[in-house]
Motif scaffolding. Sequence first.
Motif, PDB file in Angstrom:
ATOM      1  N   VAL A  41       0.879  -1.166   0.000  1.00  0.00           N
ATOM      2  CA  VAL A  41       0.000   0.000   0.000  1.00  0.00           C
ATOM      3  C   VAL A  41       0.919   1.218   0.000  1.00  0.00           C
ATOM      4  CG1 VAL A  41      -1.648   1.341   1.387  1.00  0.00           C
ATOM      5  CG2 VAL A  41      -1.955  -1.132   1.111  1.00  0.00           C
ATOM      6  N   PHE A  42       0.544   2.226  -0.785  1.00  0.00           N
ATOM      7  CA  PHE A  42       1.375   3.419  -0.921  1.00  0.00           C
ATOM      8  C   PHE A  42       0.792   4.519  -0.038  1.00  0.00           C
ATOM      9  CE2 PHE A  42       2.312   0.709  -4.379  1.00  0.00           C
ATOM     10  CZ  PHE A  42       3.645   0.920  -4.660  1.00  0.00           C
ATOM     11  N   GLU A 160      -4.972  -2.698  -9.165  1.00  0.00           N
ATOM     12  CA  GLU A 160      -4.989  -3.298 -10.508  1.00  0.00           C
ATOM     13  C   GLU A 160      -3.930  -4.402 -10.626  1.00  0.00           C
ATOM     14  OE1 GLU A 160      -4.531  -0.465 -13.701  1.00  0.00           O
ATOM     15  OE2 GLU A 160      -4.244  -2.050 -15.184  1.00  0.00           O
ATOM     16  N   LYS A 161      -2.718  -4.094 -10.148  1.00  0.00           N
ATOM     17  CA  LYS A 161      -1.649  -5.102 -10.208  1.00  0.00           C
ATOM     18  C   LYS A 161      -1.889  -6.227  -9.200  1.00  0.00           C
ATOM     19  CE  LYS A 161       1.897  -1.913 -11.812  1.00  0.00           C
ATOM     20  NZ  LYS A 161       1.116  -0.657 -11.557  1.00  0.00           N
ATOM     21  N   ASP A 162      -2.362  -5.853  -8.013  1.00  0.00           N
ATOM     22  CA  ASP A 162      -2.605  -6.868  -6.971  1.00  0.00           C
ATOM     23  C   ASP A 162      -3.563  -7.943  -7.474  1.00  0.00           C
ATOM     24  OD1 ASP A 162      -1.155  -5.139  -5.333  1.00  0.00           O
ATOM     25  OD2 ASP A 162      -2.900  -4.438  -4.198  1.00  0.00           O
ATOM     26  N   THR A 163      -4.541  -7.534  -8.274  1.00  0.00           N
ATOM     27  CA  THR A 163      -5.627  -8.450  -8.641  1.00  0.00           C
ATOM     28  C   THR A 163      -5.526  -8.944 -10.089  1.00  0.00           C
ATOM     29  OG1 THR A 163      -7.022  -6.571  -9.293  1.00  0.00           O
ATOM     30  CG2 THR A 163      -7.238  -7.345  -7.031  1.00  0.00           C
ATOM     31  N   ASP A 251      -8.051   5.187  -1.174  1.00  0.00           N
ATOM     32  CA  ASP A 251      -7.280   4.517  -0.112  1.00  0.00           C
ATOM     33  C   ASP A 251      -7.432   2.998  -0.218  1.00  0.00           C
ATOM     34  OD1 ASP A 251      -6.919   7.071   1.960  1.00  0.00           O
ATOM     35  OD2 ASP A 251      -8.823   7.071   0.873  1.00  0.00           O
ATOM     36  N   LEU A 252      -8.678   2.549  -0.399  1.00  0.00           N
ATOM     37  CA  LEU A 252      -8.932   1.109  -0.489  1.00  0.00           C
ATOM     38  C   LEU A 252      -8.303   0.502  -1.749  1.00  0.00           C
ATOM     39  CD1 LEU A 252     -12.615   1.177   0.770  1.00  0.00           C
ATOM     40  CD2 LEU A 252     -10.728   0.002   1.916  1.00  0.00           C
ATOM     41  N   SER A 253      -8.064   1.345  -2.760  1.00  0.00           N
ATOM     42  CA  SER A 253      -7.392   0.864  -3.978  1.00  0.00           C
ATOM     43  C   SER A 253      -5.868   0.830  -3.812  1.00  0.00           C
ATOM     44  CB  SER A 253      -7.762   1.760  -5.167  1.00  0.00           C
ATOM     45  OG  SER A 253      -9.157   1.695  -5.402  1.00  0.00           O
ATOM     46  N   GLY A 254      -5.373   1.270  -2.659  1.00  0.00           N
ATOM     47  CA  GLY A 254      -3.950   1.100  -2.361  1.00  0.00           C
ATOM     48  C   GLY A 254      -3.121   2.376  -2.278  1.00  0.00           C
ATOM     49  N   ILE A 255      -3.781   3.563  -2.333  1.00  0.00           N
ATOM     50  CA  ILE A 255      -3.072   4.828  -2.100  1.00  0.00           C
ATOM     51  C   ILE A 255      -3.683   5.439  -0.846  1.00  0.00           C
ATOM     52  CG2 ILE A 255      -2.409   7.079  -3.034  1.00  0.00           C
ATOM     53  CD1 ILE A 255      -3.112   5.895  -5.836  1.00  0.00           C
ATOM     54  N   PHE A 256      -2.957   5.308   0.267  1.00  0.00           N
ATOM     55  CA  PHE A 256      -3.521   5.627   1.579  1.00  0.00           C
ATOM     56  C   PHE A 256      -3.138   7.058   1.953  1.00  0.00           C
ATOM     57  CE2 PHE A 256      -4.377   5.238   6.068  1.00  0.00           C
ATOM     58  CZ  PHE A 256      -5.475   4.382   6.098  1.00  0.00           C
ATOM     59  N   VAL A 257      -4.152   7.918   2.043  1.00  0.00           N
ATOM     60  CA  VAL A 257      -3.908   9.351   2.241  1.00  0.00           C
ATOM     61  C   VAL A 257      -3.739   9.681   3.721  1.00  0.00           C
ATOM     62  CG1 VAL A 257      -4.884  11.664   1.947  1.00  0.00           C
ATOM     63  CG2 VAL A 257      -5.259   9.914   0.182  1.00  0.00           C
ATOM     64  N   VAL A 258      -2.612  10.323   4.051  1.00  0.00           N
ATOM     65  CA  VAL A 258      -2.414  10.856   5.406  1.00  0.00           C
ATOM     66  C   VAL A 258      -2.068  12.341   5.289  1.00  0.00           C
ATOM     67  CG1 VAL A 258      -1.806   8.703   6.584  1.00  0.00           C
ATOM     68  CG2 VAL A 258      -0.050   9.977   5.451  1.00  0.00           C
ATOM     69  N   PRO A 259      -2.968  13.213   5.748  1.00  0.00           N
ATOM     70  CA  PRO A 259      -2.690  14.654   5.639  1.00  0.00           C
ATOM     71  C   PRO A 259      -1.657  15.158   6.650  1.00  0.00           C
ATOM     72  CG  PRO A 259      -5.060  14.203   5.923  1.00  0.00           C
ATOM     73  CD  PRO A 259      -4.335  12.939   6.220  1.00  0.00           C
TER      74      PRO A 259
END
Length: 297
Positions: A41-42, A160-163, A251-259
Motif C-alpha cells: 500500500v502506498f 490493478e496489479k494486486d488483482t 485509499d482502499l485501492s492502495g493509495i492511503f492518504v495521510v494529511p
Amino acid sequence: MVEPLEDLFTEQVATWARLKRGVDGLVHAQTRAVRIDWFDVFVRHIPHRVGSTTAAVDRESIAKRPCFLCKDNLDPEERGITFNADYTIYFNPFPIVDRHLTIVHREHGLQHIAGEFGTMLDLAASMSGYFVIYNGPECGASAPDHMHFQAGSRALFPIEKDTANIAGVKVPNYARNVFLFRGSERAQLISRIYRAIELLSEKTGKRPEPLINIAVFHDRGQWTVYLFPRGKHRPAVFHTGELTVSPASIDLSGIFVVPLEKDFQRITGEHIAAIFREVTLPDAAFNRVAAQLESET
Ligand SMILES: [Zn+2]
C-alpha cells in the motif's frame, strides 16, 4: 476524451490558482510503500487533503454550508468538459493522484448509485489510462448532497496489479473485503453490480443504498470493477485522534492518504491492515454475499 482533458489541464493550471497550488502540493507529496502480507500500500502525505479527511458530513453541517459542487459556487476560473446529458468533468483542486478529476452532475441532488453506474462504465471506457471512482454518501464523499464521481491516472493504481491474476469475485488474504467483477458486456455488468448492491442492502439492512465504494477501469475492451462493501465510515483511530485518516475508494485501492506529517512518519502496514478490516464489511456477511453471487454466475 483524454486529449481534451490534457488541453483542459494545461489551460486550467495556467489560469486557476487553486488548481495550480494543488498540483504543486501533489508534486511535493511524499509517498512510501508499506508491505502488508503479499501486497504494497502506498502511503501518501498530502497536507492539502486535511479538509476532506476531516470534513463534517452529518446532515446538519452539510445543510449549513454552500455546496462546493454547484455551478454558482465554483471558482470563477474553473472550466469543465461536458459528458453525456448529465455530467461535467472538472479538475480536482485537491488532488490525491495525477490528473485527479471530479465529475459532477449538473443538478444539485443526493449522492446515489442507483441509475448512475452505467455512466461510471461509460466514463471509464472513454478515459483510457484513468480509473473512475464512486464514494457512497456515508463512505467518504465530502459532498453527499451533490451527485459526483472522481477519476484519476492509473499510473499508480495498486489494486490493478494486486488483482491482475484473480478470476473470482473475492481476493484472498487481502486485508480489505472487496468484490471483483470483470466483463465486456455493459448491460450484464450493470445487472451484476446492482444485484451485488441489492444483496448487500438485504444483509446489512441499509436502504436505499448499502455503505459502498466503487472503483472501475477499462482496458483492452474489458471493464474491471471493484466493489468495496463497508462496515463503517471512519475507523476508531480517527475518532480517538490517534490517526487522522478516513479511507475511501482511493485509499482502499492502495493509495492511503495521510494529511498529517506525524501520521506519515509512524503509520505501519499493521495499522493500515487493521483499518481496512475495520471499515470494510466483516467476513461473515461478506462471505455470505460472495457465496450467493458465485452461485448466480
Ligand atoms: Zn450542489
